[in-house]
Motif scaffolding. Structure first.
Motif, PDB file in Angstrom:
ATOM      1  N   UNK A 194       0.847  -1.199   0.000  1.00 12.34           N
ATOM      2  CA  UNK A 194       0.000   0.000   0.000  1.00 12.34           C
ATOM      3  C   UNK A 194       0.878   1.242   0.000  1.00 12.34           C
ATOM      4  N   UNK A 195       0.958   1.963  -1.132  1.00  7.22           N
ATOM      5  CA  UNK A 195       1.782   3.178  -1.209  1.00  7.22           C
ATOM      6  C   UNK A 195       1.295   4.257  -0.250  1.00  7.22           C
ATOM      7  N   UNK A 196       2.241   4.985   0.351  1.00  5.73           N
ATOM      8  CA  UNK A 196       1.916   6.092   1.244  1.00  5.73           C
ATOM      9  C   UNK A 196       1.907   7.438   0.528  1.00  5.73           C
ATOM     10  N   UNK A 197       2.422   7.464  -0.720  1.00  4.24           N
ATOM     11  CA  UNK A 197       2.455   8.708  -1.472  1.00  4.24           C
ATOM     12  C   UNK A 197       3.656   9.578  -1.184  1.00  4.24           C
ATOM     13  N   UNK A 198       4.592   9.103  -0.377  1.00  6.60           N
ATOM     14  CA  UNK A 198       5.779   9.887  -0.032  1.00  6.60           C
ATOM     15  C   UNK A 198       7.068   9.135  -0.335  1.00  6.60           C
TER      16      UNK A 198
END
Length: 233
Positions: free
Chosen positions: A170-174
């Motif tokens: 699950x990517x955190x976007x950072x």
């Protein structure tokens, strides 16, 4: 005094023809649905399970190593077994490297054990994760961007090796992702630890009598199918 078990390295000349790793689990009975289907609720835990099949060992070196290996596993020894080149691993090309034939010293010569240094790509752990956790944070910049569900990864902590199957990403976007693995973490992770893309499993054989196999005309040895389970060290 802390007990430190003796762990023996699996001889690479006895590489398997087939090798499959799965995350062994356990579940609780959940009763029956209205349609009559049995329901099982999975719960965390279980151990990594490893199955290997072998071709006939053709060389003197292979047969000598096989003879040593069967004596070890019959005695219940713990074996440090590498995951050989497999579709369960992130492809070497996606990691800008090569699994074969390994990397020699700068002078082009192998190590003292006559083997090259194994290529060992890894990725950075940017956050603490506790022992028993199913999820950890991984820096997914660079090599780790190639990681997918179903891939095998591992850790080398406190002198021991652990392998896990990636179940969710699950990517955190950072530039980081939350990676869920099975089985759960066997040791806590600290900031700066590395996740390995070429894991090794410390395991014990559960069917040594079946592995003994046969000697063909007393000249060549072949193992039967070998089944291992993770040793909880």
């Amino acid at each position: 005094m802390t007990y430190a078990p003796t762990i023996y390295d699996w001889r690479k000349v006895c590489a398997p023809l087939n090798q499959v790793v799965r995350a062994g689990g356990s579940s609780d009975a959940g009763g029956m649905t209205l349609g009559g289907a049995s329901v099982q609720y999975p719960r965390p835990g279980g151990r990594i399970a490893l199955t290997m099949d072998f071709a006939t060992f053709a060389t003197v070196e292979q047969n000598e190593a096989a003879s040593w290996t069967i004596s070890r596993i019959m005695a219940g020894a713990l074996m440090r077994i590498p995951i050989f080149r497999s579709v369960q691993l992130v492809p070497a090309g996606d990691l800008s490297g090569s699994d074969e034939p390994g990397i020699p010293w700068a002078n082009g010569e192998p190590w003292a054990n006559y083997e090259n240094w194994a290529w060992n790509p890894s990725a950075y752990i940017p956050a603490v994760a506790l022992k028993g956790a199913e999820t950890f944070t991984l820096s997914t910049n660079g090599l780790a961007s190639a990681l997918r569900i179903g891939h095998l990864v591992g850790f080398h902590i406190d002198g021991y090796d652990f392998a896990h199957v990636v179940m969710e990403i699950d990517p955190n976007g950072d530039g980081t992702s939350e990676v869920t693995v099975a089985p759960p973490l066997r040791r806590s992770l600290a900031i700066g630890d590395r996740m390995r893309f070429r894991p090794t499993i410390i395991a014990t054989c559960i069917n040594p009598d079946e592995v003994v196999g046969t000697f063909q005309y007393r000249r060549r040895m072949q193992f039967g199918q070998a089944r291992f389970v993770e040793a909880l060290v």
